[in-house]
Scaffold this motif. Structure first.
Motif, PDB file in Angstrom:
ATOM      1  N   LEU A 299      13.171 -34.590  31.282  1.00  0.00           N
ATOM      2  CA  LEU A 299      13.637 -33.222  31.526  1.00  0.00           C
ATOM      3  C   LEU A 299      12.888 -32.217  30.650  1.00  0.00           C
ATOM      4  O   LEU A 299      12.809 -32.378  29.425  1.00  0.00           O
ATOM      5  CB  LEU A 299      15.135 -33.108  31.251  1.00  0.00           C
ATOM      6  N   GLU A 300      12.357 -31.174  31.274  1.00  0.00           N
ATOM      7  CA  GLU A 300      11.666 -30.126  30.522  1.00  0.00           C
ATOM      8  C   GLU A 300      12.604 -29.474  29.512  1.00  0.00           C
ATOM      9  O   GLU A 300      12.186 -29.103  28.407  1.00  0.00           O
ATOM     10  CB  GLU A 300      11.130 -29.060  31.491  1.00  0.00           C
ATOM     11  N   SER A 301      13.878 -29.353  29.875  1.00  0.00           N
ATOM     12  CA  SER A 301      14.859 -28.704  28.990  1.00  0.00           C
ATOM     13  C   SER A 301      14.943 -29.398  27.628  1.00  0.00           C
ATOM     14  O   SER A 301      15.288 -28.776  26.619  1.00  0.00           O
ATOM     15  CB  SER A 301      16.248 -28.707  29.641  1.00  0.00           C
ATOM     16  N   ARG A 302      14.588 -30.686  27.604  1.00  0.00           N
ATOM     17  CA  ARG A 302      14.597 -31.450  26.350  1.00  0.00           C
ATOM     18  C   ARG A 302      13.621 -30.828  25.354  1.00  0.00           C
ATOM     19  O   ARG A 302      13.894 -30.763  24.141  1.00  0.00           O
ATOM     20  CB  ARG A 302      14.221 -32.897  26.672  1.00  0.00           C
ATOM     21  N   LEU A 303      12.483 -30.356  25.839  1.00  0.00           N
ATOM     22  CA  LEU A 303      11.472 -29.746  24.968  1.00  0.00           C
ATOM     23  C   LEU A 303      11.989 -28.440  24.376  1.00  0.00           C
ATOM     24  O   LEU A 303      11.677 -28.094  23.237  1.00  0.00           O
ATOM     25  CB  LEU A 303      10.181 -29.477  25.745  1.00  0.00           C
ATOM     26  N   HIS A 304      12.786 -27.713  25.167  1.00  0.00           N
ATOM     27  CA  HIS A 304      13.366 -26.449  24.705  1.00  0.00           C
ATOM     28  C   HIS A 304      14.478 -26.722  23.696  1.00  0.00           C
ATOM     29  O   HIS A 304      14.540 -26.070  22.644  1.00  0.00           O
ATOM     30  CB  HIS A 304      13.943 -25.663  25.881  1.00  0.00           C
ATOM     31  N   ASN A 305      15.326 -27.699  24.034  1.00  0.00           N
ATOM     32  CA  ASN A 305      16.531 -27.929  23.238  1.00  0.00           C
ATOM     33  C   ASN A 305      16.276 -28.590  21.884  1.00  0.00           C
ATOM     34  O   ASN A 305      16.988 -28.314  20.920  1.00  0.00           O
ATOM     35  CB  ASN A 305      17.532 -28.780  24.026  1.00  0.00           C
ATOM     36  N   ASP A 306      15.264 -29.478  21.822  1.00  0.00           N
ATOM     37  CA  ASP A 306      15.058 -30.172  20.539  1.00  0.00           C
ATOM     38  C   ASP A 306      13.986 -29.525  19.663  1.00  0.00           C
ATOM     39  O   ASP A 306      13.592 -30.084  18.635  1.00  0.00           O
ATOM     40  CB  ASP A 306      14.747 -31.659  20.759  1.00  0.00           C
ATOM     41  N   GLY A 307      13.517 -28.352  20.083  1.00  0.00           N
ATOM     42  CA  GLY A 307      12.583 -27.597  19.243  1.00  0.00           C
ATOM     43  C   GLY A 307      11.118 -27.973  19.389  1.00  0.00           C
ATOM     44  O   GLY A 307      10.260 -27.389  18.715  1.00  0.00           O
ATOM     45  N   GLU A 308      10.790 -28.923  20.274  1.00  0.00           N
ATOM     46  CA  GLU A 308       9.392 -29.350  20.412  1.00  0.00           C
ATOM     47  C   GLU A 308       8.499 -28.244  20.959  1.00  0.00           C
ATOM     48  O   GLU A 308       7.332 -28.134  20.592  1.00  0.00           O
ATOM     49  CB  GLU A 308       9.292 -30.576  21.329  1.00  0.00           C
TER      50      GLU A 308
ATOM     51  N   TRP B 217       3.471 -47.025  32.187  1.00  0.00           N
ATOM     52  CA  TRP B 217       4.745 -46.310  32.192  1.00  0.00           C
ATOM     53  C   TRP B 217       4.696 -45.278  33.312  1.00  0.00           C
ATOM     54  O   TRP B 217       3.762 -44.482  33.392  1.00  0.00           O
ATOM     55  CB  TRP B 217       4.944 -45.622  30.841  1.00  0.00           C
ATOM     56  N   ARG B 218       5.693 -45.298  34.193  1.00  0.00           N
ATOM     57  CA  ARG B 218       5.771 -44.315  35.285  1.00  0.00           C
ATOM     58  C   ARG B 218       6.758 -43.223  34.893  1.00  0.00           C
ATOM     59  O   ARG B 218       7.867 -43.525  34.458  1.00  0.00           O
ATOM     60  CB  ARG B 218       6.250 -44.990  36.582  1.00  0.00           C
ATOM     61  N   GLU B 219       6.349 -41.967  35.111  1.00  0.00           N
ATOM     62  CA  GLU B 219       7.233 -40.869  34.696  1.00  0.00           C
ATOM     63  C   GLU B 219       7.246 -39.728  35.718  1.00  0.00           C
ATOM     64  O   GLU B 219       6.226 -39.419  36.347  1.00  0.00           O
ATOM     65  CB  GLU B 219       6.795 -40.339  33.331  1.00  0.00           C
ATOM     66  N   PHE B 220       8.425 -39.126  35.855  1.00  0.00           N
ATOM     67  CA  PHE B 220       8.632 -37.925  36.679  1.00  0.00           C
ATOM     68  C   PHE B 220       9.048 -36.816  35.715  1.00  0.00           C
ATOM     69  O   PHE B 220      10.020 -36.954  34.977  1.00  0.00           O
ATOM     70  CB  PHE B 220       9.735 -38.188  37.710  1.00  0.00           C
ATOM     71  N   TYR B 221       8.310 -35.713  35.710  1.00  0.00           N
ATOM     72  CA  TYR B 221       8.607 -34.573  34.841  1.00  0.00           C
ATOM     73  C   TYR B 221       9.450 -33.578  35.628  1.00  0.00           C
ATOM     74  O   TYR B 221       9.003 -33.037  36.644  1.00  0.00           O
ATOM     75  CB  TYR B 221       7.294 -33.940  34.393  1.00  0.00           C
ATOM     76  N   VAL B 222      10.671 -33.360  35.174  1.00  0.00           N
ATOM     77  CA  VAL B 222      11.610 -32.488  35.881  1.00  0.00           C
ATOM     78  C   VAL B 222      11.572 -31.090  35.270  1.00  0.00           C
ATOM     79  O   VAL B 222      11.966 -30.890  34.123  1.00  0.00           O
ATOM     80  CB  VAL B 222      13.053 -33.044  35.809  1.00  0.00           C
ATOM     81  N   ASN B 223      11.102 -30.114  36.049  1.00  0.00           N
ATOM     82  CA  ASN B 223      11.063 -28.719  35.580  1.00  0.00           C
ATOM     83  C   ASN B 223      12.457 -28.096  35.701  1.00  0.00           C
ATOM     84  O   ASN B 223      12.736 -27.343  36.626  1.00  0.00           O
ATOM     85  CB  ASN B 223      10.058 -27.908  36.402  1.00  0.00           C
ATOM     86  N   ASP B 224      13.321 -28.433  34.757  1.00  0.00           N
ATOM     87  CA  ASP B 224      14.708 -27.930  34.824  1.00  0.00           C
ATOM     88  C   ASP B 224      14.921 -26.778  33.855  1.00  0.00           C
ATOM     89  O   ASP B 224      16.042 -26.543  33.382  1.00  0.00           O
ATOM     90  CB  ASP B 224      15.695 -29.063  34.530  1.00  0.00           C
ATOM     91  N   ALA B 225      13.849 -26.047  33.522  1.00  0.00           N
ATOM     92  CA  ALA B 225      13.956 -24.887  32.631  1.00  0.00           C
ATOM     93  C   ALA B 225      12.913 -23.867  33.062  1.00  0.00           C
ATOM     94  O   ALA B 225      12.035 -24.158  33.871  1.00  0.00           O
ATOM     95  CB  ALA B 225      13.727 -25.319  31.181  1.00  0.00           C
ATOM     96  N   GLY B 226      13.058 -22.663  32.526  1.00  0.00           N
ATOM     97  CA  GLY B 226      12.033 -21.649  32.788  1.00  0.00           C
ATOM     98  C   GLY B 226      12.287 -20.803  34.020  1.00  0.00           C
ATOM     99  O   GLY B 226      13.381 -20.788  34.586  1.00  0.00           O
ATOM    100  N   ASN B 227      11.246 -20.098  34.451  1.00  0.00           N
ATOM    101  CA  ASN B 227      11.330 -19.100  35.517  1.00  0.00           C
ATOM    102  C   ASN B 227      11.884 -19.630  36.828  1.00  0.00           C
ATOM    103  O   ASN B 227      12.683 -18.983  37.487  1.00  0.00           O
ATOM    104  CB  ASN B 227       9.937 -18.506  35.778  1.00  0.00           C
TER     105      ASN B 227
END
Length: 564
Positions: free
Chosen positions: A268-277, A168-178
């Protein structure tokens, strides 16, 4: 290893074991358990094609000198029905074996029958592996480190796939935080400067200075005018980020697609923030007694898991750190999505983060040893012997898009896979566009084109590629032919070794050697000769070489031209 190599290995191992058992039965060797022995390809093939240490490792068990044991084994061994026709005892007790002509014949037939599947194996047993690579900050354009990481990561994923893993190939998008807050404040300042003047609006001291920020602010202003000039700072920044970020991500996607890279997911990093993970992951560490409060922040006891210092999880302002999000993201990979092993391709500047991340996996109850990090060293662009740091087009630091304007995608992907990730490299822009044998990718592609040209030329004379009998293929006995087929036989084993070492450059080196051996064969052996059967056999060999070159190039998403 390939079907034929595997069969040869198993048959030889069985023949050695039976020889020992036979010697035990007649009293030549004592009755005791046969120690484990290895069969391997020696570095110097002049002393044998394959060798075993069976006599060496049995000395203690049989209480005999290794050479004596080797003599007993060879006195009792039967090679009929194997791919070997003779042997010799060497040194203190190694036994060297020599392949029969039938081995080379069957290798060529296996390649021809397998075609595009030759080289693939089930070594990985469909183990679920994620390769996360590039994952560049979406607040700006991708740089040269991303260019190297992209090629290495994508080709590593291809090697693992060929070795039988479920990849599985994945790109982690830092779309949250500082960094997103910084992105928003930078865009906001540039937007206000359009309407109020540069001197009237102070730019954030730690803001992003790139021209891309100005471009996005201008695009936003063209659509919305001065609508957000008097808006609340937070509202203006939110609108600008929601406008600019998707554009940046889309540009990344298109640049990487042009580079031959497509991902299974852009996470999307924001997914971790939004779904409570993220909150859930921090709570796990709290429940395990691995956090403490200090100066209004929440800290993680990283030193208990091998790190040099403890780490902040939640800042004084209540915002989780990038590290906290990273722990949650890797927990998502392993626990939520069930990957058995995760490989992260990072820049060498992340070296200090490796132990922290592995330790954090152990801390939350996962296995840190199943997280592997490939660290990529720096790459320097060189032109006319001088290091190039600026793009002619923009006058700024060279980006991935600039590189792909300058050199063909084939050359870029091939070049970045010529050295191990851990070694620094110079990328020679002049050599990458050169159309001669000095250019490695051209050299390999030319070998394929030359074979296609041979077929075309001989077809015009009424000579076509056809199936050959075993007797016809047995005519391929010239040293250059044997050396070439032997190298072809190693392809599957090379893929497995490259997968084990996380080193796709191993396959690039393999195919360069294959092209060299083919050119050597071509210069030494006339493909079209007076003997029709030998001509047919040599065409058959040429076709096998073309198949393997194509399989390497297609695995790395590099073209295999039929003419050059």
């Amino acid at each position: 290893m390939s079907k034929i190599v595997l069969q040869a290995t198993n048959d030889l191992k069985t023949a050695i074991q039976r020889a020992i058992e036979k010697a035990q039965a007649d009293g030549s060797l004592p009755e005791t358990e046969i120690p484990q022995f290895t069969i391997e390809v020696p570095a110097d093939r002049t002393h044998g094609d394959w060798a075993t240490n069976a006599a060496m490792v049995s000395a203690k068990a049989f209480r005999l000198a290794p050479r004596k044991i080797a003599q007993v084994i060879t006195d009792n061994i039967a090679l009929e029905g194997t791919f070997f026709d003779r042997f010799e005892i060497a040194g203190p007790g190694f036994i060297n074996f020599f392949l029969s002509q039938n081995f080379y014949t069957q290798v060529l037939k296996d390649i021809t029958v397998s075609g595009s599947n030759y080289g693939r194996s089930d070594y990985g047993k469909k183990e679920k592996i994620m390769v996360e690579f590039v994952s560049a900050n979406p607040t700006g354009p991708m740089h040269m480190g991303n260019a190297r990481g992209g090629a290495l990561g994508d080709c590593l994923a291809s090697v693992l796939d060929a070795a039988g893993y479920d990849v599985w190939r994945e790109f982690y998008v830092n779309d949250a935080g500082n960094q997103i807050e910084k992105f928003g404040s930078s865009l906001s300042a540039r937007y206000l400067q359009i309407f109020k003047g540069e001197n009237a609006v102070e730019f954030p001291e730690d803001g992003y200075q790139g021209d891309d920020i100005k471009e996005r602010a201008s695009e936003f202003a063209e659509i919305y005018g001065d609508k957000y000039v008097n808006a609340e700072q937070k509202e203006r920044e939110k609108a600008l980020v929601e406008f600019a970020l998707p554009k940046n991500i889309k540009k990344m996607e298109s640049d990487l697609k042009k580079y031959g890279i497509e991902y299974d997911e852009w996470f999307l990093e924001s997914r971790l923030h939004n779904d409570g993970e993220l909150t859930e992951t921090i709570q796990i560490l709290k429940d395990k007694g691995l956090t403490y409060e200090k100066d209004g922040a929440i800290w993680y006891k990283a030193t208990e898991f091998g790190a040099e210092k403890d780490e902040v999880l939640v800042r004084q302002n209540g915002n989780p750190t990038y590290f906290a999000a990273d722990i949650a993201y890797h927990r998502n990979k392993f626990q939520k999505r069930g990957f058995n092993r995760c490989i992260d391709v990072w820049g060498a500047d992340h070296h200090g983060h490796v132990a922290r991340m592995k330790g954090a996996m152990d801390a939350i109850g996962l296995d840190g040893s199943k997280l592997d990090i490939v660290l990529i060293q720096l790459v320097r662009l060189v032109k006319s012997g001088e290091v190039v740091r600026m793009s002619k087009r923009t006058g700024k630091a060279i980006q991935l898009a600039d590189l792909l304007d300058e050199v063909p995608v084939d050359a870029a992907r091939f070049y970045f896979n010529m050295r191990e990730a851990t070694s620094q490299m110079d990328f020679d822009l002049d050599l990458a566009v050169q159309q001669d044998s000095q250019n490695p990718v051209y050299y390999v592609q030319y070998a394929h084109a030359r074979i296609c040209s041979i077929f075309k030329t001989l077809a015009a004379e009424g000579i076509h590629l056809r199936d050959c009998t075993d007797e016809e293929l047995a005519l391929l006995t010239a040293p250059e032919e044997i050396e070439l087929i032997r190298h072809l036989s190693a392809f599957t084993s090379e893929i497995i070794a490259a997968a084990q070492d996380y080193d796709p450059a191993r396959i690039t080196r393999y195919v360069i050697t294959l092209a060299t051996l083919f050119h050597k064969f071509y210069n030494a052996c006339r493909v079209k000769g007076e003997n029709e059967s030998l001509t047919a056999a040599r065409l058959y060999l040429c076709n096998a070489v073309a198949i393997v070159i194509r399989n390497v190039l297609s695995m790395f998403k590099i073209s295999a031209p039929e003419s050059m």
